[in-house]
Design a protein around this motif. Structure first.
Motif, PDB file in Angstrom:
ATOM      1  N   ALA A   3      59.221 -11.892  29.414  1.00 36.46           N
ATOM      2  CA  ALA A   3      58.672 -13.109  30.012  1.00 36.46           C
ATOM      3  C   ALA A   3      59.821 -13.986  30.495  1.00 36.46           C
ATOM      4  CB  ALA A   3      57.844 -13.873  28.994  1.00 36.46           C
ATOM      5  N   ILE A  93      58.634 -11.194  21.841  1.00 36.39           N
ATOM      6  CA  ILE A  93      58.791 -11.484  23.266  1.00 36.39           C
ATOM      7  C   ILE A  93      60.277 -11.632  23.587  1.00 36.39           C
ATOM      8  CG2 ILE A  93      58.224 -13.079  25.152  1.00 36.39           C
ATOM      9  CD1 ILE A  93      55.802 -13.978  23.453  1.00 36.39           C
ATOM     10  N   PHE A  95      62.532 -13.331  26.157  1.00 35.17           N
ATOM     11  CA  PHE A  95      62.448 -14.391  27.163  1.00 35.17           C
ATOM     12  C   PHE A  95      63.695 -14.412  28.031  1.00 35.17           C
ATOM     13  CE2 PHE A  95      59.447 -16.116  24.075  1.00 35.17           C
ATOM     14  CZ  PHE A  95      58.458 -16.636  24.892  1.00 35.17           C
ATOM     15  N   CYS A 110      59.121  -8.813  34.559  1.00 33.12           N
ATOM     16  CA  CYS A 110      58.384  -9.755  33.709  1.00 33.12           C
ATOM     17  C   CYS A 110      56.880  -9.552  33.875  1.00 33.12           C
ATOM     18  CB  CYS A 110      58.734 -11.199  34.072  1.00 33.12           C
ATOM     19  SG  CYS A 110      60.401 -11.684  33.597  1.00 33.12           S
ATOM     20  N   VAL A 112      54.865 -12.030  32.130  1.00 31.42           N
ATOM     21  CA  VAL A 112      54.379 -13.384  31.908  1.00 31.42           C
ATOM     22  C   VAL A 112      55.450 -14.369  32.375  1.00 31.42           C
ATOM     23  CG1 VAL A 112      53.556 -15.060  30.201  1.00 31.42           C
ATOM     24  CG2 VAL A 112      53.049 -12.641  29.885  1.00 31.42           C
ATOM     25  N   TYR A 114      56.370 -18.563  32.116  1.00 28.72           N
ATOM     26  CA  TYR A 114      56.100 -19.880  31.537  1.00 28.72           C
ATOM     27  C   TYR A 114      56.929 -20.888  32.325  1.00 28.72           C
ATOM     28  CZ  TYR A 114      54.293 -17.228  27.561  1.00 28.72           C
ATOM     29  OH  TYR A 114      53.585 -16.381  26.760  1.00 28.72           O
ATOM     30  N   THR A 158      51.221 -21.214  32.641  1.00 33.62           N
ATOM     31  CA  THR A 158      51.412 -19.835  32.198  1.00 33.62           C
ATOM     32  C   THR A 158      50.763 -18.912  33.212  1.00 33.62           C
ATOM     33  OG1 THR A 158      51.316 -20.539  29.888  1.00 33.62           O
ATOM     34  CG2 THR A 158      51.064 -18.178  30.316  1.00 33.62           C
ATOM     35  N   HIS A 160      50.182 -14.711  34.355  1.00 30.73           N
ATOM     36  CA  HIS A 160      50.250 -13.289  34.025  1.00 30.73           C
ATOM     37  C   HIS A 160      50.343 -12.505  35.324  1.00 30.73           C
ATOM     38  CE1 HIS A 160      48.405 -13.320  29.713  1.00 30.73           C
ATOM     39  NE2 HIS A 160      49.487 -14.055  29.817  1.00 30.73           N
TER      40      HIS A 160
END
Length: 167
Positions: A3, A93, A95, A110, A112, A114, A158, A160
């Motif tokens: 993510a 996760i 990041f 990625c 996800v 944020y 957020t 997806h």
């Protein structure tokens, strides 16, 4: 899971001379909540811009082309493939946390995103890479609370990655 996590202004700005161009304690709290007990991937300049020390309760991987680079308390990796191999084995996760070149390199992998979007423009020198938003679905949006410590309006988003059939 891989993510990306970042904050940006309305123009996509994410940095000024290796630092954040704003002070937004609520975003720092969000970053901490999301990343604790997980792994952070960042480039050497981002890591050094944060004071050259790992954040508590997180594993930090510094990605650099410098084969002699060492830093206390972090793992140093030198290729995208090294990080992707680590990410496949990690239970939590992973990041991606900056800078711009690292985001650009990892965005295709990625699942996800944020993003903290700050409804203001600042001066700086580093921008988030272009995102093809047709590949992403917004699944959560919450307004941040503006107050005497958080001077700018902002929101947490957020996304997806969409399946190929959704695009």
């Amino acid at each position: 899971m891989l993510a990306a996590i970042w904050a940006q202004d309305e123009a996509g700005l994410i940095g000024k001379q290796e630092h954040l161009p704003w002070h937004l304690p609520s975003d720092l709290k969000f970053f901490k909540q999301m990343t604790e007990s997980n792994t952070l991937i960042m480039g050497r300049r981002t890591f050094e811009g944060m004071g050259g020390r790992p954040l508590p309760n997180r594993k930090t991987i510094v990605l650099t082309r410098d084969l002699t680079y060492q830093a206390q308390g972090v793992d140093v990796m030198h290729t995208l493939d090294d990080v992707l191999a680590y990410e496949k084995e990690f239970e939590g996760i992973t990041f991606v946390a900056g800078g711009s070149m690292i985001y650009e390199e990892f965005l295709p992998y990625c699942t996800v995103l944020y993003r903290t979007l700050i409804h203001h423009t600042f001066e700086g020198d580093t921008y988030f890479p272009t995102v093809d938003w047709t590949q992403w679905s917004l699944i959560n949006l919450s307004e941040g609370e503006q107050d005497e410590k958080n001077l700018y309006p902002f929101q947490f988003e957020t996304y997806h990655r969409r399946n190929q059939s959704e695009q």
